[in-house]
Design an enzyme around this catalytic site. Structure first.
Site, PDB file in Angstrom:
ATOM      1  N   CYS A   1     -59.802 -82.250  55.224  1.00 22.66           N
ATOM      2  CA  CYS A   1     -60.242 -83.277  56.157  1.00 22.66           C
ATOM      3  C   CYS A   1     -60.419 -82.573  57.502  1.00 22.66           C
ATOM      4  CB  CYS A   1     -59.195 -84.391  56.282  1.00 22.66           C
ATOM      5  SG  CYS A   1     -59.543 -85.541  57.627  1.00 22.66           S
TER       6      CYS A   1
ATOM      7  N   CYS B   1     -57.513 -91.114  56.832  1.00 21.42           N
ATOM      8  CA  CYS B   1     -58.454 -91.571  57.868  1.00 21.42           C
ATOM      9  C   CYS B   1     -59.830 -91.931  57.336  1.00 21.42           C
ATOM     10  CB  CYS B   1     -58.599 -90.503  58.951  1.00 21.42           C
ATOM     11  SG  CYS B   1     -59.439 -89.004  58.367  1.00 21.42           S
TER      12      CYS B   1
ATOM     13  N   CYS C   1     -60.836 -88.719  53.037  1.00 23.43           N
ATOM     14  CA  CYS C   1     -59.431 -88.510  53.377  1.00 23.43           C
ATOM     15  C   CYS C   1     -58.619 -89.794  53.154  1.00 23.43           C
ATOM     16  CB  CYS C   1     -59.310 -88.061  54.829  1.00 23.43           C
ATOM     17  SG  CYS C   1     -57.609 -87.901  55.405  1.00 23.43           S
TER      18      CYS C   1
ATOM     19  N   GLU D   1     -19.215 -65.450  29.834  1.00 26.70           N
ATOM     20  CA  GLU D   1     -19.402 -65.547  31.279  1.00 26.70           C
ATOM     21  C   GLU D   1     -20.806 -66.076  31.566  1.00 26.70           C
ATOM     22  OE1 GLU D   1     -18.013 -61.798  33.329  1.00 26.70           O
ATOM     23  OE2 GLU D   1     -17.896 -61.164  31.232  1.00 26.70           O
TER      24      GLU D   1
ATOM     25  N   CYS E   1     -57.413 -87.465  62.511  1.00 25.48           N
ATOM     26  CA  CYS E   1     -56.744 -87.885  61.273  1.00 25.48           C
ATOM     27  C   CYS E   1     -55.246 -88.062  61.536  1.00 25.48           C
ATOM     28  CB  CYS E   1     -56.961 -86.840  60.188  1.00 25.48           C
ATOM     29  SG  CYS E   1     -56.029 -87.178  58.668  1.00 25.48           S
TER      30      CYS E   1
ATOM     31  N   LYS F   1     -24.366 -66.213  32.974  1.00 27.00           N
ATOM     32  CA  LYS F   1     -25.313 -65.153  33.324  1.00 27.00           C
ATOM     33  C   LYS F   1     -26.028 -65.552  34.609  1.00 27.00           C
ATOM     34  CE  LYS F   1     -28.960 -62.247  31.377  1.00 27.00           C
ATOM     35  NZ  LYS F   1     -29.914 -62.420  32.490  1.00 27.00           N
TER      36      LYS F   1
ATOM     37  N   TYR G   1     -18.392 -58.645  37.802  1.00 22.81           N
ATOM     38  CA  TYR G   1     -18.126 -58.941  36.397  1.00 22.81           C
ATOM     39  C   TYR G   1     -17.621 -57.749  35.570  1.00 22.81           C
ATOM     40  CZ  TYR G   1     -22.972 -57.218  36.012  1.00 22.81           C
ATOM     41  OH  TYR G   1     -24.121 -56.483  36.119  1.00 22.81           O
TER      42      TYR G   1
ATOM     43  N   LYS H   1     -29.958 -66.205  26.121  1.00 23.51           N
ATOM     44  CA  LYS H   1     -30.896 -66.714  27.124  1.00 23.51           C
ATOM     45  C   LYS H   1     -31.172 -68.193  26.858  1.00 23.51           C
ATOM     46  CE  LYS H   1     -32.458 -64.327  29.764  1.00 23.51           C
ATOM     47  NZ  LYS H   1     -33.546 -63.343  29.809  1.00 23.51           N
TER      48      LYS H   1
ATOM     49  N   ASP I   1     -28.435 -65.617  37.645  1.00 24.93           N
ATOM     50  CA  ASP I   1     -29.824 -65.196  37.795  1.00 24.93           C
ATOM     51  C   ASP I   1     -30.000 -64.579  39.180  1.00 24.93           C
ATOM     52  OD1 ASP I   1     -32.423 -64.769  37.139  1.00 24.93           O
ATOM     53  OD2 ASP I   1     -33.085 -66.834  37.406  1.00 24.93           O
TER      54      ASP I   1
END
Length: 668
Positions: free
Chosen positions: A424, A409, A406, A115, A429, A117, A224, A312, A119
């Site tokens: 900035c 600008c 920046c 099956e 800007c 697994k 499960y 795993k 998470d």
């Protein structure tokens, strides 16, 4: 409709609705339209409202979440929820198979079931006479936490089984990737911390004391196992999974019975390659001996069953070349570096970019342009650079230096207050302006429908907006010249902009994007000062007198309003007719005779005229306090449609209850 007719119809509606929930959320095969489903639900809500004594916790109308809890109660598991021992490679799996065959005295291949697994978060569910009565977390394996109310909000979890059995089942609650991405996008807009991965998001959602938060997170679940398999007429674990499906549970379809460990290894290899195609995260494969008699014979160690193991997946990583580093400018001017990579396949997707977060990360990892780097997806979602393959350097690699100016600008970048991030600070800007406008129109700010990120970008690029104030001076004919902007969409957009002029001051304050001022602070400031003008003229000393406003925020507010461009923007907003006043009652304006003054109020059910948040603000503005649960300290309950257990408890305690009509009359 008399009571007997109502009882019969409620039974019919609940059965029909749960059947359609099963088709939609478990089988992914809806049988009716959303409209038809809503009609059924509304009919059930209406009957339960008219006959509140018929409302039960397992009604489909109760999946929106009940009252917030003060804490989670402890639950002792009838049978411990043991963890599984781990396998990390093929040899570990073959060693597991050898131990199983030795323990059983069997020489030939053993039948295993594999099956995915998932998470997520392991949970245990108890059903009595076919009705869901309790759900708990794994906890330490012996004692978990009661999260029944949160689990009820998961649409794929049946509240009533197809057979009246008393059983305990176990499964994995999880958050699908699409729901995770949507949640993080919403949190980013609210400037809240992002969840690292769907598993953390699912666990965090199910451990919220307010079930309505879990209800909003689009969680899902796969079952499960059954505790005590002899309660079902089966002799294999694969048979018990099929039986769970027959009872109405959602069981992962991607499972296989394998004859011998070599078939198991082959099945795992296939999923190692294609796990990225799934709409949810998996971190491995669970391998179990299929025959229940064999499971019983093998038994358990102190920590885990001898008949199961969790393979795993290795953390999926790939080596690629870092070709460049780009920087972007955020709404607050923060400069964020991003690695540009040679395309590489990772967890089912093509990765070409990875966030580097800030300059310190680049220094710590010793990253250079042209480096071979190891990339992985954090939580299988966010690409990140794990390490630099220094041994692959040729001498052609170039060190990277953060820009001094920046990129949008060309203003000089600065590091404020010993922050890690470069910023900035040019108020003109273009990158900051664009991000600021996107924030301004967002749902929790001015809530202007039809003006999203793409529309703002188009408006800015065409020179139609250069500040948030420009939104209120847009010309209809100019908008119609834009791509994908027809008459209907333009009219809807202009109507939404016009409607936003009536927002209360706190929305405008939050929308302006003043540094450190979030939604709550904006509301507190609006309540205290009442008008934009009063806040503009306030000193730091006056601002810090506001409850929960500190010196750092006060300093930021004063600096913000001292900027000439801000003064000009606010004046243009005022001239356009944007409301500059707080629409609720300020503390000093609260009438001592207000029906809400000094009272603790609980809201329950659905209010047709106002949202729950709006009602809360109305009550607080009139001197009341809103609580999430009914207790002896509650003074008043406002009951809307489909009011549930809170209404019942209020009646038991003799607490005053008013309906929505009375509530609105008292508000005036």
């Amino acid at each position: 409709m008399d009571r007997n007719e109502a009882i019969q119809r409620v039974k019919e509606l609940r059965k029909i609705i749960e059947q359609h929930n099963y088709y939609y959320y478990v089988k992914d095969n809806p049988q009716i339209s959303d409209y038809e489903y809503d009609q059924l639900m509304q009919e059930l809500i209406h009957i339960e409202t008219e006959f509140p004594e018929l409302l039960t916790p397992d009604s489909p109308t109760q999946r929106v979440g009940g009252a917030p809890l003060e804490s989670f109660e402890k639950v002792e598991h009838s049978i411990p929820m043991l963890s599984l021992s781990n396998a990390f490679d093929e040899q570990d799996l073959r060693d597991f198979d050898r131990r199983v065959r030795q323990g059983l005295g069997v020489e030939g291949p053993i039948g295993y079931i594999c099956e995915l697994k998932i998470d997520g978060l392991a949970v245990s569910l108890r059903y009595e006479n076919g009705r869901f009565v309790r759900g708990a977390t794994r906890g330490d394996g012996r004692t978990g936490e009661d999260i029944t109310q949160n689990l009820r909000t998961i649409r794929s979890l049946p509240l009533v089984l197809k057979k009246p059995l008393t059983i305990e089942v176990r499964g994995e609650a999880f958050m699908p990737r699409r729901a995770f991405e949507r949640l993080n996008k919403e949190r980013a807009m609210r400037e809240e911390l992002l969840f690292a991965n769907p598993r953390n998001a699912a666990a965090g959602s199910l451990r919220q004391l307010d079930p309505k938060i879990a209800a909003s997170r689009s969680l899902d679940i796969f079952l499960y196992s059954v505790v005590g398999e002899d309660t079902l007429p089966v002799d294999t674990h694969s048979g018990s999974l099929s039986m769970l499906e027959e009872l109405g549970f959602k069981v992962n379809p991607e499972r296989r019975v394998c004859e011998g460990i070599e078939e198991v290894i082959s099945f795992i290899e296939g999923w190692t390659e294609k796990r990225g195609e799934l709409p949810y995260d998996i971190d491995g494969m669970v391998v179990k001996v299929d025959r229940l008699a064999y499971q019983e014979e093998l038994g358990y160690t102190a920590k885990s069953p001898r008949w199961a193991i969790a393979y795993k997946f290795p953390a999926e990583e790939a080596i690629t070349i870092l070709r460049d580093i780009e920087v972007t400018v955020g709404r607050t001017g923060a400069i964020t570096p991003t690695a540009i990579l040679d395309p590489v396949q990772l967890a089912g997707t093509t990765v070409q970019r990875a966030s580097l977060h800030n300059e310190d990360i680049i220094r710590e990892k010793g990253i250079m342009i042209g480096d071979h780097v190891v990339v992985k997806k954090a939580g299988d979602i966010i690409p990140e650079i794990v390490e630099v393959k220094v041994d692959k350097r040729t001498g052609d690699e170039q060190p990277y230096h953060m820009p001094t100016h920046c990129p949008a600008c060309d203003s000089e970048l600065v590091r404020l207050d010993e922050e890690v991030a470069l910023r900035c600070i040019n108020p003109q800007c273009p990158a900051q302006i664009r991000e600021g406008i996107i924030h301004f129109v967002s749902r929790n700010a001015m809530n202007i429908d039809g003006v999203g990120e793409k529309v703002v970008t188009q408006l800015y690029e065409k020179g139609l907006v250069r500040s948030v104030a420009d939104l209120y001076y847009l010309d209809r004919e100019e908008l119609l010249k834009l791509e994908r902007m027809g008459e209907k969409s333009v009219d809807n957009m202009l109507n939404a902009i016009e409607a936003s002029k009536n927002n209360s001051l706190e929305r405008l304050l939050f929308g302006l994007g003043i540094r450190f001022v979030g939604e709550k602070a904006a509301r507190l400031l609006a309540q205290h000062f009442g008008t934009m003008e009063a806040l503009q003229n306030a000193t730091e000393e006056e601002i810090v007198t506001v409850h929960e406003i500190g010196t750092k925020m006060a300093e930021s507010i004063v600096k913000y309003f001292a900027k000439p461009e801000v003064v000009e923007t606010i004046e243009r907003l005022r001239e356009a007719g944007v409301n500059m006043e707080y629409k609720g009652l300020r503390p000093e304006e609260v009438d001592a005779d207000s029906p809400f003054a000094g009272k603790t109020v609980v809201l329950t059910g659905t209010l047709a005229s106002v949202t729950r948040k709006e009602a809360q603000h109305m009550i607080e503005a009139r001197g009341g306090k809103v609580s999430g649960s009914v207790s002896k300290r509650t003074d008043l309950v406002v009951a809307g449609e489909a009011a549930g257990s809170k209404l019942g408890k209020a009646n038991e305690l003799g607490i005053q209850v008013i309906d929505e009509k009375t509530f609105l009359e008292w508000i005036k």
